[in-house]
Design an enzyme around this catalytic site. Structure first.
Site, PDB file in Angstrom:
ATOM      1  N   GLY A  11      40.133  38.919  35.641  1.00 55.41           N
ATOM      2  CA  GLY A  11      40.892  38.145  34.658  1.00 55.41           C
ATOM      3  C   GLY A  11      41.279  39.001  33.475  1.00 55.41           C
ATOM      4  O   GLY A  11      40.925  38.708  32.328  1.00 55.41           O
ATOM      5  N   LYS A  12      42.013  40.081  33.734  1.00 55.50           N
ATOM      6  CA  LYS A  12      42.336  41.065  32.691  1.00 55.50           C
ATOM      7  C   LYS A  12      43.171  40.487  31.558  1.00 55.50           C
ATOM      8  O   LYS A  12      43.167  41.020  30.454  1.00 55.50           O
ATOM      9  CB  LYS A  12      43.061  42.259  33.311  1.00 55.50           C
ATOM     10  CG  LYS A  12      42.190  43.079  34.255  1.00 55.50           C
ATOM     11  CD  LYS A  12      42.963  44.236  34.872  1.00 55.50           C
ATOM     12  CE  LYS A  12      42.081  45.030  35.819  1.00 55.50           C
ATOM     13  NZ  LYS A  12      42.834  46.136  36.476  1.00 55.50           N
ATOM     14  N   ARG A  13      43.894  39.407  31.833  1.00 54.61           N
ATOM     15  CA  ARG A  13      44.772  38.840  30.809  1.00 54.61           C
ATOM     16  C   ARG A  13      44.109  37.718  30.013  1.00 54.61           C
ATOM     17  O   ARG A  13      44.726  37.119  29.133  1.00 54.61           O
ATOM     18  CB  ARG A  13      46.071  38.342  31.436  1.00 54.61           C
ATOM     19  CG  ARG A  13      46.991  39.478  31.875  1.00 54.61           C
ATOM     20  CD  ARG A  13      48.317  38.930  32.387  1.00 54.61           C
ATOM     21  NE  ARG A  13      48.225  38.468  33.754  1.00 54.61           N
ATOM     22  CZ  ARG A  13      49.125  37.670  34.334  1.00 54.61           C
ATOM     23  NH1 ARG A  13      50.157  37.239  33.652  1.00 54.61           N
ATOM     24  NH2 ARG A  13      48.972  37.314  35.598  1.00 54.61           N
ATOM     25  N   MET A  14      42.842  37.431  30.308  1.00 55.14           N
ATOM     26  CA  MET A  14      42.121  36.435  29.529  1.00 55.14           C
ATOM     27  C   MET A  14      41.674  37.061  28.211  1.00 55.14           C
ATOM     28  O   MET A  14      41.615  38.282  28.054  1.00 55.14           O
ATOM     29  CB  MET A  14      40.913  35.917  30.309  1.00 55.14           C
ATOM     30  CG  MET A  14      41.255  35.300  31.657  1.00 55.14           C
ATOM     31  SD  MET A  14      42.351  33.873  31.573  1.00 55.14           S
ATOM     32  CE  MET A  14      41.234  32.602  30.991  1.00 55.14           C
ATOM     33  N   ASN A  71      45.535  32.636  34.786  1.00 55.29           N
ATOM     34  CA  ASN A  71      45.498  34.076  34.506  1.00 55.29           C
ATOM     35  C   ASN A  71      45.465  34.382  33.020  1.00 55.29           C
ATOM     36  O   ASN A  71      45.169  35.509  32.630  1.00 55.29           O
ATOM     37  CB  ASN A  71      46.714  34.768  35.137  1.00 55.29           C
ATOM     38  CG  ASN A  71      46.628  34.818  36.649  1.00 55.29           C
ATOM     39  OD1 ASN A  71      45.640  35.288  37.199  1.00 55.29           O
ATOM     40  ND2 ASN A  71      47.641  34.308  37.322  1.00 55.29           N
TER      41      ASN A  71
END
Length: 245
Positions: A6-9, A224
């Site tokens: 979940g890099k965009r959290m 995302n």
């Protein structure tokens, strides 16, 4: 499947599937659905932050097995990690994503029923979106049957105009799935093993595949970003109020 980071959290120290909807981790909603469907065994594929995810599963869903995806090399690679846990299983496998928390029991049962009524080896759940950007597309042949599933990054300009998208929710015959999944390669824009490539392999071998559809995009919406999480939280509360009336 619950291995992603979940890099965009906002806070990547928290595994994405442990972000909450309605006061419960998204993964909890998915595993509860599996329990309602009386799925057995239930195998959760974990990876990023797996200690925290495993702790949550052990505390809240102790009967659920886990499989570890050490490297995130794509959806087919993730599913492949569950093979040993399912080695003695002979039946249909429902594949869900841990960041898609609002899928209903009704829609899941409809997907399974369509799969079985068509005697399919693999069935994908699709939905039409006004804006399909970011999603893989369902490509049908002239008879309306599934021709291929193409990721957006690999799609032609014409294919990107298609509004019917792949939800990432599937039913497979277990034995066939694990016999064919090793044939997938990484020759694509993301360098990953795509689970969707199994459909192309099955079609090439003239094995039956099917499409089930839903008219509710929210049910198959994934998370995302924090904004998407907020949208699903609002929708969850609205639907909860509606159900309680």
């Amino acid at each position: 499947m619950a291995a992603g980071q979940g890099k965009r959290m906002a806070d990547t120290s928290i595994p994405k599937v442990l972000y909450q909807i309605g006061g419960e981790p998204m993964l909890g909603h998915v595993l509860r659905l599996c329990s309602k469907l009386e799925a057995s065994p239930i195998v959760c594929i974990i990876g990023y932050g797996r200690e925290a995810v495993a702790d949550f599963i052990a505390e809240s869903f102790p009967s659920v097995k886990t499989a570890i995806q050490q490297q995130q090399l794509g959806t087919a690679h993730a599913v492949q990690q569950a093979e040993s846990a399912l080695k003695s299983f002979d039946g249909d496998v429902l594949i869900l994503s841990g960041d898609v928390p609002l899928l209903t029991e009704t829609t899941a049962k409809s997907l399974i029923a369509e799969h079985r009524s068509k005697n399919a080896i693999a069935t994908v759940l699709s939905v039409n979106l006004t804006d399909p950007m970011g999603y893989g597309r369902i490509i049908r042949d002239e008879k309306g049957n599934l021709s291929r599933i193409v990721e957006e990054k690999d799609a032609t300009p014409e294919e990107r105009k298609v509004t019917e998208i792949n939800s990432g929710i599937y039913v497979f015959d277990a034995k066939t799935l694990f016999s064919i999944i090793g044939q997938i390669d990484r020759k694509n824009a993301q360098g990953e093993y795509y689970l969707t490539d199994t459909f192309a392999l099955l079609i090439k071998q003239n094995l039956p595949v099917a499409i089930a559809t839903t008219n509710d995009p929210i049910e198959v919406a994934g998370v995302n970003t924090k904004d998407q999480l907020a949208v699903l939280e609002t929708e969850y509360q609205k639907r909860r109020l509606s159900d309680n009336r």
